[in-house]
Design a protein around this motif. Sequence first.
Motif, mmCIF file in Angstrom:
data_model
loop_
_atom_site.group_PDB
_atom_site.id
_atom_site.type_symbol
_atom_site.label_atom_id
_atom_site.label_comp_id
_atom_site.label_asym_id
_atom_site.label_seq_id
_atom_site.Cartn_x
_atom_site.Cartn_y
_atom_site.Cartn_z
ATOM 1 N N ASP A 55 1.103 -1.266 0.035
ATOM 2 C CA ASP A 55 -0.008 0.026 0.056
ATOM 3 C C ASP A 55 0.589 0.956 0.432
ATOM 4 O O ASP A 55 2.141 1.358 0.962
ATOM 5 C CB ASP A 55 -0.776 -0.014 1.603
ATOM 6 C CG ASP A 55 -1.742 1.134 1.081
ATOM 7 O OD1 ASP A 55 -2.529 1.851 0.369
ATOM 8 O OD2 ASP A 55 -2.475 0.903 2.552
ATOM 9 N N ILE A 56 0.245 2.097 -0.239
ATOM 10 C CA ILE A 56 1.729 3.136 -0.879
ATOM 11 C C ILE A 56 1.139 4.152 0.738
ATOM 12 O O ILE A 56 2.379 4.770 1.673
ATOM 13 C CB ILE A 56 0.925 5.135 -2.251
ATOM 14 C CG1 ILE A 56 1.482 4.044 -2.722
ATOM 15 C CG2 ILE A 56 1.395 5.821 -1.452
ATOM 16 C CD1 ILE A 56 1.603 5.003 -4.570
ATOM 17 N N LYS A 86 -5.493 9.066 -6.569
ATOM 18 C CA LYS A 86 -5.079 8.513 -7.503
ATOM 19 C C LYS A 86 -4.619 10.007 -8.102
ATOM 20 O O LYS A 86 -4.683 11.154 -9.087
ATOM 21 C CB LYS A 86 -6.563 9.170 -8.717
ATOM 22 C CG LYS A 86 -6.721 8.226 -8.452
ATOM 23 C CD LYS A 86 -8.545 7.752 -9.384
ATOM 24 C CE LYS A 86 -8.979 6.837 -8.969
ATOM 25 N NZ LYS A 86 -10.780 6.804 -9.162
ATOM 26 N N GLU A 87 -3.729 10.875 -7.009
ATOM 27 C CA GLU A 87 -3.094 11.966 -6.915
ATOM 28 C C GLU A 87 -1.557 11.970 -7.984
ATOM 29 O O GLU A 87 -0.768 10.904 -8.403
ATOM 30 C CB GLU A 87 -2.863 12.670 -5.962
ATOM 31 C CG GLU A 87 -3.244 13.406 -4.675
ATOM 32 C CD GLU A 87 -3.960 12.199 -4.103
ATOM 33 O OE1 GLU A 87 -3.037 10.826 -4.343
ATOM 34 O OE2 GLU A 87 -4.734 12.403 -3.393
ATOM 35 N N GLU A 93 6.078 10.007 -8.648
ATOM 36 C CA GLU A 93 7.521 9.926 -7.377
ATOM 37 C C GLU A 93 7.331 8.319 -7.345
ATOM 38 O O GLU A 93 9.069 7.935 -7.662
ATOM 39 C CB GLU A 93 6.241 10.621 -5.821
ATOM 40 C CG GLU A 93 7.893 10.165 -4.839
ATOM 41 C CD GLU A 93 7.211 10.499 -2.916
ATOM 42 O OE1 GLU A 93 8.107 10.652 -2.678
ATOM 43 O OE2 GLU A 93 6.730 10.526 -2.925
ATOM 44 N N ALA A 94 6.874 8.090 -7.577
ATOM 45 C CA ALA A 94 6.727 6.945 -7.891
ATOM 46 C C ALA A 94 7.521 5.801 -8.808
ATOM 47 O O ALA A 94 8.526 5.069 -7.755
ATOM 48 C CB ALA A 94 5.596 5.707 -6.753
ATOM 49 N N VAL A 95 7.120 6.203 -9.779
ATOM 50 C CA VAL A 95 7.653 5.821 -11.043
ATOM 51 C C VAL A 95 9.738 6.197 -10.812
ATOM 52 O O VAL A 95 10.194 5.584 -11.125
ATOM 53 C CB VAL A 95 7.669 6.583 -12.408
ATOM 54 C CG1 VAL A 95 8.332 6.416 -13.151
ATOM 55 C CG2 VAL A 95 6.048 6.431 -12.010
ATOM 56 N N ASN A 196 9.891 13.566 -15.396
ATOM 57 C CA ASN A 196 10.052 12.008 -15.514
ATOM 58 C C ASN A 196 8.714 11.433 -17.053
ATOM 59 O O ASN A 196 8.515 10.015 -16.682
ATOM 60 C CB ASN A 196 9.465 11.424 -14.928
ATOM 61 C CG ASN A 196 10.480 11.770 -12.948
ATOM 62 O OD1 ASN A 196 11.660 11.802 -13.300
ATOM 63 N ND2 ASN A 196 9.731 12.377 -12.659
ATOM 64 N N VAL A 197 8.265 12.529 -17.445
ATOM 65 C CA VAL A 197 7.102 11.627 -18.446
ATOM 66 C C VAL A 197 7.707 10.335 -19.563
ATOM 67 O O VAL A 197 7.303 9.962 -19.561
ATOM 68 C CB VAL A 197 6.690 12.508 -19.426
ATOM 69 C CG1 VAL A 197 6.920 13.307 -20.302
ATOM 70 C CG2 VAL A 197 5.347 12.194 -20.154
#
Length: 210
Positions: A55-56, A86-87, A93-95, A196-197
């Motif tokens: 879980d985040i 869904k932010e 940040e996670a990626v 980061n796209v």
Amino acid sequence: MFKPNILIADDHPLLLRGLEEFLKEKKYNIISTHPDGLSAYNAIIKDKPDIAILDIEMPNLTGVDVAKKCKRYGMDTKIVLITLHKEKKLFEEAVKYNIHGYLLKEFALSEIEACITSVCRGESYFSEKIYKRFTHAGDGNSDIEKLTPSEIKILKRIAEEMTSAEIAELLNISVRTVEKHRANIIKKLTLEQKPNVLLIWSQKNKQLLL
């Protein structure tokens, strides 16, 4: 068929138990479950699971915190994050921390098997709803055909999380040339000009870069 050893962590007991029971019914090897991020991280160090589904938002350490530590210390456990939120900021940040999966809880049970299968193949898996919402990416197959061999080469390095300076040194070109390629790739793939796209797109579409 390979069945990975899986650790699960979630501070919501019902959600934790529900996911555990679902995966056990599907004959997956659940080696441990945890109610917070710190105990999950300690278990990752000790037991070295193939996959950790986190879980985040958890006490002590968040799922993102755990992913960050695993990346920092070069752990082999592949991190899959699940969230109710869904932010876009959380997703981006996670990626950055080399996660291998990102699922919305509302779709977790319907997507978790596909996610595990992809992760076991060495591919990343992102919930389609959240990926399209945050990247506005079109069809990967048709988009990548627009790229030149040089741009694909750059994109492969981006997928490996190399910086522009590192890519320039590896390919013996200037940083300015790398940045020009980046801009052209973003334009051809019709992506938003966001941090980061390209990393997000390349992680999602790794199979197209092989």
